[in-house]
Design a protein around this motif. Structure first.
Motif, short mmCIF file in Angstrom:
data_model
loop_
_atom_site.label_atom_id
_atom_site.label_comp_id
_atom_site.label_asym_id
_atom_site.label_seq_id
_atom_site.Cartn_x
_atom_site.Cartn_y
_atom_site.Cartn_z
N GLY A 1 60.08 -38.81 22.40
CA GLY A 1 60.05 -40.55 22.52
C GLY A 1 59.01 -40.83 21.68
O GLY A 1 59.05 -42.39 22.08
N GLU A 2 58.09 -40.57 20.88
CA GLU A 2 57.38 -41.59 20.91
C GLU A 2 57.40 -42.70 20.16
O GLU A 2 56.92 -43.68 20.26
CB GLU A 2 55.83 -40.97 19.80
N GLU A 3 58.71 -42.60 19.17
CA GLU A 3 58.89 -43.85 18.26
C GLU A 3 59.81 -44.64 19.30
O GLU A 3 59.45 -45.88 19.03
CB GLU A 3 59.78 -43.55 17.18
N LEU A 4 60.19 -44.25 20.28
CA LEU A 4 61.13 -44.98 21.54
C LEU A 4 59.85 -46.20 21.97
O LEU A 4 60.49 -47.29 22.03
CB LEU A 4 62.06 -44.35 21.74
N VAL A 5 58.89 -45.59 22.37
CA VAL A 5 58.10 -45.98 23.06
C VAL A 5 57.30 -47.14 21.85
O VAL A 5 56.97 -48.17 22.40
CB VAL A 5 56.99 -44.61 23.86
N ALA B 1 44.62 -53.67 33.12
CA ALA B 1 46.37 -52.71 33.57
C ALA B 1 46.84 -52.06 33.42
O ALA B 1 47.32 -52.14 32.02
CB ALA B 1 46.55 -54.31 33.36
N THR B 2 47.14 -51.23 34.31
CA THR B 2 48.00 -50.32 34.07
C THR B 2 49.75 -50.24 34.34
O THR B 2 49.81 -50.76 35.38
CB THR B 2 47.67 -48.92 34.45
N GLY B 3 50.19 -49.00 33.56
CA GLY B 3 51.36 -49.17 34.01
C GLY B 3 52.10 -47.57 33.24
O GLY B 3 51.77 -47.04 32.75
N VAL B 4 53.50 -47.40 33.35
CA VAL B 4 54.23 -45.87 33.26
C VAL B 4 55.49 -47.24 32.85
O VAL B 4 56.42 -47.93 32.74
CB VAL B 4 54.24 -45.29 34.19
N LEU B 5 55.95 -46.30 31.12
CA LEU B 5 57.19 -46.18 30.84
C LEU B 5 57.35 -44.71 31.03
O LEU B 5 57.29 -43.48 30.33
CB LEU B 5 57.22 -46.22 29.26
N GLN B 6 58.94 -44.99 31.89
CA GLN B 6 59.74 -43.70 32.14
C GLN B 6 60.99 -42.90 31.06
O GLN B 6 61.42 -44.25 30.26
CB GLN B 6 59.83 -42.88 33.58
N ASP B 7 61.89 -42.14 31.21
CA ASP B 7 62.32 -41.91 30.21
C ASP B 7 62.22 -41.63 28.81
O ASP B 7 63.81 -42.38 28.27
CB ASP B 7 63.64 -42.40 30.87
N ILE B 8 61.10 -41.52 28.62
CA ILE B 8 60.70 -42.10 27.21
C ILE B 8 61.86 -41.31 26.06
O ILE B 8 61.81 -41.64 24.57
CB ILE B 8 59.55 -41.76 27.13
N SER B 9 62.25 -40.20 26.44
CA SER B 9 63.16 -39.46 25.52
C SER B 9 64.52 -39.81 25.71
O SER B 9 65.32 -39.69 24.31
CB SER B 9 63.15 -37.62 26.05
N THR B 10 64.67 -41.14 26.01
CA THR B 10 66.21 -41.60 26.32
C THR B 10 66.41 -43.04 25.69
O THR B 10 66.55 -43.62 25.24
CB THR B 10 66.97 -41.25 26.97
N TYR B 11 65.53 -43.40 27.31
CA TYR B 11 65.46 -45.25 27.60
C TYR B 11 64.09 -45.44 27.62
O TYR B 11 64.34 -46.73 28.90
CB TYR B 11 67.52 -45.56 27.69
N PRO B 12 62.78 -45.62 26.95
CA PRO B 12 62.27 -46.49 27.70
C PRO B 12 62.42 -47.62 27.53
O PRO B 12 61.26 -48.64 28.71
CB PRO B 12 60.61 -45.95 26.42
N LEU B 13 63.25 -48.10 26.76
CA LEU B 13 62.96 -50.08 26.97
C LEU B 13 63.72 -50.66 28.71
O LEU B 13 63.25 -51.84 28.50
CB LEU B 13 64.47 -50.54 25.30
N LYS B 14 64.07 -49.59 29.31
CA LYS B 14 64.56 -50.46 30.79
C LYS B 14 63.43 -50.31 31.38
O LYS B 14 63.49 -51.45 32.83
CB LYS B 14 65.75 -49.62 31.32
N TYR B 15 62.29 -50.10 31.22
CA TYR B 15 60.99 -49.99 32.10
C TYR B 15 60.30 -50.98 30.92
O TYR B 15 59.27 -50.98 31.69
CB TYR B 15 60.56 -48.92 32.10
#
Length: 370
Positions: free
Chosen positions: A133-137, A86-100
């Protein structure tokens, strides 16, 4: 589980895809590919058109690896079947990926009929480079996967132009995003092997003042970080910037070591690293190990965990790739992986992710088998 490999240096994108995928099944479950950055968008489009029913995931890579060897130019591609994903995408990883975060839980729900454990499932990620943004991811995935024992591993795309690596999912090239893929082997096993070619010098210190967000370490054991490292290496401070390339630092977490390359030695006596390091972290000064011995031990460890290796994904740090290239080790490195692992696909990464740690100067091997 079955896997197929292909490679082509043909200058025409459509012909390269046709050559590399000539022996692939018409409907694999997953198509993974790496290529140089210049033609990456074209390969993304062409492979999606050819495999419209599969999940097609890719990243640009400064040097790619496969049974065909190590290459800075060309298409390296693999097809897999007999696994659930199963795949997916986290966007805006430099700022706020948590919302995804919901995208992660939605992907997990697709695999709800299966018993997911660390022994048969992992979350493999590919990050667009340049976001920092890797650490936020990793924080986002840790929160989304709380209550499971699924391990996260992966890397950030690369290119010859620093921090311009691209990733793609199902025909779309994505910026400031992370592609995550849950790989589940219903009747097999997954093993993730971490390799460090650096080892502790025997000196450990505690981070006592750091700017975590910007990766700056001001003090170790209450003294200026650069001064502490100079004393540990028995070098004058003027020689530390040149020596730092071969003497990274490592975060000690139990019996694990997570390496962080030193980005700069600063005029104020601080050091900047490529990975965030928290206050009160135990930090070791490192030295280069016997590379050939380490690789042999790494591959032996994979085979101790798996009786049969069907396919492996390799994530190798950009600085390691450059080092091996300068030392003339790159061809032998690729041959050694093929001789031991069989079918495999490798990426040169601008950062490696394992557990909840962002690393550098590291290799990760994700092996699927039984």
């Amino acid at each position: 589980m079955r896997s197929w490999q292909g490679y082509s240096k043909n200058q025409e994108v459509d012909q390269a895809v046709a050559e590399a995928c000539a022996h692939f099944p018409e409907q694999p479950s997953l198509v993974l590919f790496f290529s140089e950055s210049g033609r990456f968008p074209a390969f993304t489009k062409a492979l999606r058109q050819r495999f419209a029913a599969a999940q097609v995931i890719g990243a640009s890579s400064y040097v790619s690896f496969s049974p065909a060897g190590a290459s800075e130019y060309g298409l390296q591609v693999a097809a897999l079947s007999g696994l659930e994903l199963a795949t997916g995408v986290l966007q805006d990883i430099s700022t706020y990926p948590l919302k995804y975060k919901g995208a992660v839980t939605a992907a997990l729900e697709k695999l709800a009929p299966f018993r997911l454990t660390a022994a048969n499932t992992c979350c493999f990620i590919l990050n667009a480079a340049g976001s920092n943004g890797e650490e936020l991811v990793l924080d986002t995935l840790a929160e989304a996967l709380a209550g499971t024992d699924i391990l996260v591993c992966g890397g950030s795309a690369s290119s010859p132009e620093l921090l311009q690596g691209q990733v793609s999912l199902n025909g779309r090239v994505l910026e400031n995003s992370t592609i995550f893929t849950f790989l589940h082997v219903p009747e097999g096993k997954i093993h993730i092997q971490q390799e460090n070619i650096f080892e502790p010098l025997g000196k450990e210190f505690t981070v006592t003042r750091a700017d975590v967000v910007n990766g700056i370490i001001y003090e170790l054991d209450g003294h200026k970080a650069a001064e502490v490292l100079s004393r540990a290496l028995k070098l004058p401070s003027s020689e530390l910037p040149a020596a730092a390339a071969m003497h990274p630092v490592g975060r000690v977490d139990g019996d694990r070591l997570f390496v962080s390359e030193i980005k700069s030695v600063n005029p104020d006596g601080s050091i900047t690293t490529y990975c965030r390091i928290f206050n009160q972290t135990s930090l070791a000064v490192l030295k280069l190990s016997d590379i050939a011995k380490v690789q042999a031990e790494t591959l032996a460890a994979v085979h101790r965990e798996l009786n049969r290796v069907d396919f492996s994904l390799v994530v190798n740090c950009y600085s390691r790739t450059c080092m091996y290239k300068q030392m003339g080790l790159l061809p032998g490195f690729a041959r050694g992986l093929h001789a031991s692992l069989g079918n495999y696909l490798g990426l040169t990464s601008y950062g490696e992710q394992f557990h909840t740690f962002q690393c550098s100067l590291t290799m990760l091997i994700v092996s699927l088998g039984a």
